[in-house]
Enzyme design. Structure first.
Site, PDB file in Angstrom:
ATOM      1  N   THR A 148     132.486   9.120  27.036  1.00 45.73           N
ATOM      2  CA  THR A 148     133.834   9.431  26.560  1.00 45.73           C
ATOM      3  C   THR A 148     134.687   9.690  27.782  1.00 45.73           C
ATOM      4  O   THR A 148     134.223  10.307  28.744  1.00 45.73           O
ATOM      5  CB  THR A 148     133.884  10.687  25.684  1.00 45.73           C
ATOM      6  OG1 THR A 148     133.501  11.794  26.493  1.00 45.73           O
ATOM      7  CG2 THR A 148     132.967  10.601  24.505  1.00 45.73           C
ATOM      8  N   GLU A 189     131.260  11.029  20.063  1.00 44.09           N
ATOM      9  CA  GLU A 189     130.207  12.039  19.925  1.00 44.09           C
ATOM     10  C   GLU A 189     129.562  12.030  18.545  1.00 44.09           C
ATOM     11  O   GLU A 189     128.601  12.743  18.282  1.00 44.09           O
ATOM     12  CB  GLU A 189     130.775  13.445  20.186  1.00 44.09           C
ATOM     13  CG  GLU A 189     131.118  13.721  21.635  1.00 44.09           C
ATOM     14  CD  GLU A 189     132.529  13.316  22.033  1.00 44.09           C
ATOM     15  OE1 GLU A 189     133.108  12.436  21.351  1.00 44.09           O
ATOM     16  OE2 GLU A 189     133.048  13.873  23.015  1.00 44.09           O
ATOM     17  N   LYS A 232     152.797  24.736  20.909  1.00 39.35           N
ATOM     18  CA  LYS A 232     152.778  26.145  20.516  1.00 39.35           C
ATOM     19  C   LYS A 232     154.165  26.709  20.742  1.00 39.35           C
ATOM     20  O   LYS A 232     154.552  27.000  21.876  1.00 39.35           O
ATOM     21  CB  LYS A 232     151.719  26.911  21.304  1.00 39.35           C
ATOM     22  CG  LYS A 232     150.313  26.527  20.870  1.00 39.35           C
ATOM     23  CD  LYS A 232     149.374  26.316  22.032  1.00 39.35           C
ATOM     24  CE  LYS A 232     148.133  25.579  21.581  1.00 39.35           C
ATOM     25  NZ  LYS A 232     147.589  24.710  22.630  1.00 39.35           N
ATOM     26  N   TRP A 266     152.204  26.939  15.418  1.00 44.69           N
ATOM     27  CA  TRP A 266     151.705  25.636  15.841  1.00 44.69           C
ATOM     28  C   TRP A 266     152.508  24.514  15.187  1.00 44.69           C
ATOM     29  O   TRP A 266     152.779  24.546  13.986  1.00 44.69           O
ATOM     30  CB  TRP A 266     150.225  25.473  15.452  1.00 44.69           C
ATOM     31  CG  TRP A 266     149.303  26.319  16.276  1.00 44.69           C
ATOM     32  CD1 TRP A 266     149.656  27.169  17.285  1.00 44.69           C
ATOM     33  CD2 TRP A 266     147.882  26.385  16.158  1.00 44.69           C
ATOM     34  NE1 TRP A 266     148.540  27.770  17.807  1.00 44.69           N
ATOM     35  CE2 TRP A 266     147.435  27.302  17.133  1.00 44.69           C
ATOM     36  CE3 TRP A 266     146.944  25.766  15.342  1.00 44.69           C
ATOM     37  CZ2 TRP A 266     146.089  27.611  17.304  1.00 44.69           C
ATOM     38  CZ3 TRP A 266     145.606  26.070  15.507  1.00 44.69           C
ATOM     39  CH2 TRP A 266     145.183  26.987  16.479  1.00 44.69           C
TER      40      TRP A 266
HETATM   41  P1  AMP Z   1     136.925   8.440  20.721  1.00 44.08           P
HETATM   42  O1  AMP Z   1     135.739   9.228  21.091  1.00 44.08           O
HETATM   43  O2  AMP Z   1     137.508   7.664  21.852  1.00 44.08           O
HETATM   44  O3  AMP Z   1     136.683   7.588  19.538  1.00 44.08           O
HETATM   45  O4  AMP Z   1     138.063   9.468  20.333  1.00 44.08           O
HETATM   46  C1  AMP Z   1     137.875  10.419  19.332  1.00 44.08           C
HETATM   47  C2  AMP Z   1     139.169  11.116  19.041  1.00 44.08           C
HETATM   48  O5  AMP Z   1     140.135  10.192  18.525  1.00 44.08           O
HETATM   49  C3  AMP Z   1     139.068  12.180  17.992  1.00 44.08           C
HETATM   50  O6  AMP Z   1     138.572  13.398  18.507  1.00 44.08           O
HETATM   51  C4  AMP Z   1     140.503  12.288  17.505  1.00 44.08           C
HETATM   52  O7  AMP Z   1     141.287  13.083  18.378  1.00 44.08           O
HETATM   53  C5  AMP Z   1     140.985  10.868  17.615  1.00 44.08           C
HETATM   54  N1  AMP Z   1     140.922  10.202  16.314  1.00 44.08           N
HETATM   55  C6  AMP Z   1     139.968   9.351  15.870  1.00 44.08           C
HETATM   56  N2  AMP Z   1     140.278   8.902  14.632  1.00 44.08           N
HETATM   57  C7  AMP Z   1     141.438   9.494  14.274  1.00 44.08           C
HETATM   58  C8  AMP Z   1     142.271   9.453  13.108  1.00 44.08           C
HETATM   59  N3  AMP Z   1     142.011   8.684  12.057  1.00 44.08           N
HETATM   60  N4  AMP Z   1     143.386  10.227  13.108  1.00 44.08           N
HETATM   61  C9  AMP Z   1     143.699  11.016  14.163  1.00 44.08           C
HETATM   62  N5  AMP Z   1     142.960  11.083  15.284  1.00 44.08           N
HETATM   63  C10 AMP Z   1     141.845  10.334  15.350  1.00 44.08           C
END
Ligand code: AMP
Length: 538
Positions: free
Chosen positions: A180, A327, A436, A441
């Site tokens: 990541t 993750e 904030k 929030w």
């Molecule tokens: P990644 O590990 O690159 O897939 O990123 C994961 C992160 O993407 C999550 O912790 C969220 O912050 C964001 N994310 C994934 N899917 C969504 C969704 N449908 N709506 C909003 N944020 C999302």
């Protein structure tokens, strides 16, 4: 008393053998770098995968060795998805959009022993190469003889006998890894077990997750280097669906053309991909027949309700939102309309679909703020915590991230969410993006999604800027559609009925483009940097 059932290991080998013995006639299709369409059947895929497995063993790859891929979505990448883990080695997908130095950090951290590189990505690899020491480099989809010191994929696998003696692996064996890339700190490795990937594959195939079936033509637009293409390749192979992959051609026209020609029924990608596709379809109505599509999954960042409505109302195409993380292998929640809402109005259904949905089976959720676990009232925001059968238990060789896990073993996602009484989550922000303001929030995500519903707005990102009294206030960075115009007052008036007054951005800045991360998400860190010295009036 223990039960008396077989302790059958949940490994990718069982998914592979199933496809090999049941679905030999099903097709794998992809668009190659030269734009031609390639295809073969699962029997050929299985045979080539076994040859790859043998070739890797002959090259001295041992169980637990990391074998990287630097490639687009195509047949040989699918072979690597199975050929590498089937011998007990670890498939390590590299994100081709990263900077060479970042890639080098990841390759060195993972200690990759070999890498499979698409010929079209060799220029990138050549920049990484001096910074790493990977003994074996195999060039995939080579159109000309490869340089000295490199191996050529087709020659390699044609000379190897198919491995018929694949090992029986323990289900806790590492099968794959992804890094990541947060905006702060070094990338962190997530190491998936065979067991977690098999359970994720089963979960994904359920109707209220992605519901991938044998009759589907599945097109993962999300890259195979991004969280296992959300598990779609594994699921397609398990159920014997046709796989249709776009290769490097992710522009709207190439995608729509592929969906049309190959009668794709189910696909998945990040919102920016579908935003481009929508504009293309609006500009080219009725030129393509996409009537076979029954589900377009979207995730990776929040999906504006306006996008879901536009696809449905103008093109009859069903966008379904999912939330997940690298993750989590990665699917956590999916926003299928619950049975209790079957009779609800379209308006309520669209509003539901703009949320992130309910958790998959074997995934549990809760959220916490400074007062403790938050009630499931759809109002109270807290950091989302998860645990489940495909959730990371710690990062690979990383001692600094113990604070991402709670004392009772849940993973802290870093996402701020509300949870409705029925378990539906709504992501409000990454915790570091939350605004904030005077102790309250404000969700930047909710403001952006609403702004992107304005007819003149192509894209919008909302970030906090310093305020002398409230500490932080929202600033909206807005990209207008070509030829469209809107003033800050127009945009404020558009948002006003949808949000409490104190949520409305204090400033609107019109910019040319929102910067993107390697995964196609808005790169807010760059915007925050750009507007760091922005001063709002008291
Ligand atoms: P990644 O590990 O690159 O897939 O990123 C994961 C992160 O993407 C999550 O912790 C969220 O912050 C964001 N994310 C994934 N899917 C969504 C969704 N449908 N709506 C909003 N944020 C999302």
């Amino acid at each position: 008393m223990n039960g008396l059932m077989m302790d059958y290991p949940l490994t990718l080998s069982t998914i592979f053998r199933r496809a090999e013995s049941l679905f030999g006639h099903r097709e794998v299709v992809w668009r190659a770098a030269d734009k031609s369409i390639r295809r073969y059947n699962y029997a050929a895929f299985a045979e080539r995968t076994r040859r790859l497995a043998r070739a890797l063993l002959d090259l001295g790859i041992h169980p637990s060795d990391r074998v990287a891929t630097l490639g687009w979505n195509h047949g040989p990448h699918l072979e690597a998805y199975f050929g590498i883990p089937l011998i007990g080695a670890v498939l390590h997908t590299l994100n081709l959009r990263l900077h060479p130095e970042e890639l080098a950090y990841i390759v060195n951290h993972a200690e990759d022993r070999a890498v499979l590189v698409d010929e079209s990505l060799l220029p990138l690899w050549e920049q990484v190469r001096p910074l790493v020491s990977v003994p074996t480099v195999i060039v995939v989809a080579a159109s000309k003889p490869v340089a000295g010191g490199y191996l050529e994929y087709e020659t390699l696998i044609s000379r190897a006998q198919p491995a018929r003696d694949l090992p029986d692996l323990d289900e806790r064996t590492a099968a794959a890894m992804c890094y990541t890339t947060g905006t702060t700190g070094n990338p962190k490795g997530v190491l998936y077990t065979h067991r977690s990937l098999v359970l994720h594959t089963l979960g994904l195939s359920l109707d209220h997750c992605m519901g991938i079936r044998e009759s589907d033509g599945v097109s993962p637009v999300v890259p195979m280097f991004h969280a296992n293409a959300w598990g779609m390749p594994f699921s397609a192979v398990m159920v014997g669906a046709r796989l249709v992959m776009p290769g490097p051609h992710l522009d709207p026209e190439s995608l729509v053309d592929l969906f049309h020609r190959e009668r794709v029924t189910l696909t998945g990608g990040v919102p920016t991909i579908w935003m481009g596709v929508l504009q293309f379809l609006d500009a080219n109505p009725r030129r393509y027949d996409l009537s076979a599509i029954r589900a377009m999954y979207v995730g990776g960042s929040a999906v504006p309700q306006a996008l879901i409505e536009a696809f449905e109302r103008r093109h009859g195409l069903p966008i379904i939102q999912a939330w997940g993380m690298t993750e989590m292998a990665p699917v956590g929640t999916v926003a299928h309309i619950p049975g209790t809402m079957a009779e609800a109005t379209d308006e309520r259904k669209f509003a539901y679909r703009a949320k992130q949905g309910r958790p998959a089976p074997l995934v549990e959720i809760r959220a916490r703020n400074e007062d403790g676990l938050v009630p499931w009232d759809g109002q109270t925001m807290g950091e989302l915590e998860v645990r489940g059968a495909w959730v990371v238990s710690s990062y690979y060789n990383n001692a600094d991230s113990a604070d991402r896990f709670t004392a009772d073993g849940w993973f802290r996602t870093g996402d701020i969410a509300t949870i409705d009484a029925d378990g539906t989550i709504q992501i409000q922000d990454r915790s570091k993006d939350l605004i904030k303001s005077g102790g309250e929030w404000i969700s930047s995500v909710a403001l952006e999604c609403a702004l992107m519903g304005h007819p003149a707005v192509a894209e919008a990102a909302v970030i906090p800027v310093m305020h002398p009294k409230w500490s932080e206030r929202p600033l909206a960075a807005v990209v207008l559609k070509a030829g469209a115009s809107a003033s800050p007052a127009d945009l404020r008036a558009f948002l006003a009925p949808q949000f409490p007054k104190f949520w409305l951005p204090d400033a609107f800045e019109f910019i040319d483009a929102i910067p993107r991360t390697s995964a196609g998400k808005f790169k807010k860190s760059e915007l925050r940097e750009r507007f760091r010295d922005y001063r709002l009036a008291d």
